[in-house]
Design a protein around this motif. Structure first.
Motif, short mmCIF file in Angstrom:
data_model
loop_
_atom_site.label_atom_id
_atom_site.label_comp_id
_atom_site.label_asym_id
_atom_site.label_seq_id
_atom_site.Cartn_x
_atom_site.Cartn_y
_atom_site.Cartn_z
N LEU A 184 -59.37 -82.99 34.83
CA LEU A 184 -59.70 -81.69 34.24
C LEU A 184 -58.46 -81.03 33.64
N VAL A 185 -57.34 -81.07 34.36
CA VAL A 185 -56.11 -80.49 33.84
C VAL A 185 -55.65 -81.23 32.59
N GLY A 186 -55.76 -82.57 32.60
CA GLY A 186 -55.38 -83.35 31.43
C GLY A 186 -56.23 -83.03 30.21
N ALA A 187 -57.53 -82.82 30.42
CA ALA A 187 -58.41 -82.45 29.30
C ALA A 187 -58.02 -81.10 28.72
N ILE A 188 -57.66 -80.15 29.58
CA ILE A 188 -57.25 -78.82 29.09
C ILE A 188 -55.95 -78.93 28.29
#
Length: 217
Positions: A184-188
């Motif tokens: 999720l952090v990587g997608a953001i």
């Protein structure tokens, strides 16, 4: 899918709800529940095949609903009631709806789309068959002598699943949560970087004389 399959496996190996094959059941004398399990499995398999072979994206999403719903029925027949409802709420009620919203917001073609086909279909088919054979072999070898008492209490209730998950498998469960958080952090981060690159590529607005927006003509 992996979490649901792991929970069902944990419930199936519970000594209070399983029994060894002692001649009371067999492949030549299936029960009504086992016949229903086989029929629903065939429908689910057919829906999954149509999902990956159709060239209409909306039809693929709708057939995916049938496939995921069939899996929920299979879990229910295996007395894994909690996992069945999780399958319906998360996959059928959330993932498929998200896919449909994505198709609508991106204005994807509704009819037949040639772009939905790929020249790597034989390679994909080979990988799918190999993965399915490996999965069937692993499950068969692990539960060769294990039988689920379908007439007994529910093996996949919330209490049984929670006790097995948070007592014996709490470390893999937490590792999976950290992995999802990292994704999720990587997608953001990737989305913010793409937005910054687009803003930098646009550059300042220029006048017909070549001066900047705030320059003198």
């Amino acid at each position: 899918m992996t979490l649901a399959a792991t929970a069902v496996r944990l419930a199936a190996t519970d000594p209070t709800t399983t029994a060894t094959a002692a001649g009371t059941h067999g492949f030549l004398s299936p029960t009504g529940v086992e016949i229903a399990f086989l029929l629903v499995g065939l429908v689910t398999f057919g829906a999954a095949v149509v999902t990956v072979t159709t060239r209409q994206l909306v039809h693929a999403a709708l057939w995916l609903v049938v496939a995921l719903g069939g899996l929920a029925v299979e879990y229910l027949l295996l007395t894994a009631e909690f996992i069945a409802w999780v399958q319906v709420l998360i996959y059928v009620g959330s993932v498929v709806v998200l896919l449909l919203f994505g198709l609508m917001l991106t204005r994807a073609p509704i009819g037949r789309s040639p772009d939905a086909d790929s020249g790597n279909r034989w390679a994909a088919l080979t990988v799918a068959v190999a993965a399915a054979a490996a999965l069937v072999w692993v499950v068969t070898d692990a539960f060769r002598t294990t039988w689920i008492d379908l007439d007994g209490p529910a093996a996949g209730s919330t209490a049984v699943t929670g006790a097995s998950l948070f007592q014996n498998w709490v470390l893999p469960f937490e590792a999976l949560s950290v992995l999802l958080l990292a994704a999720l952090v990587g997608a953001i981060v990737l989305s913010r970087k793409a937005r910054t690159d687009r803003a930098a590529g646009a550059g300042p607005a220029t006048t017909p004389n070549g001066a900047g927006k705030g320059g003198v003509r």
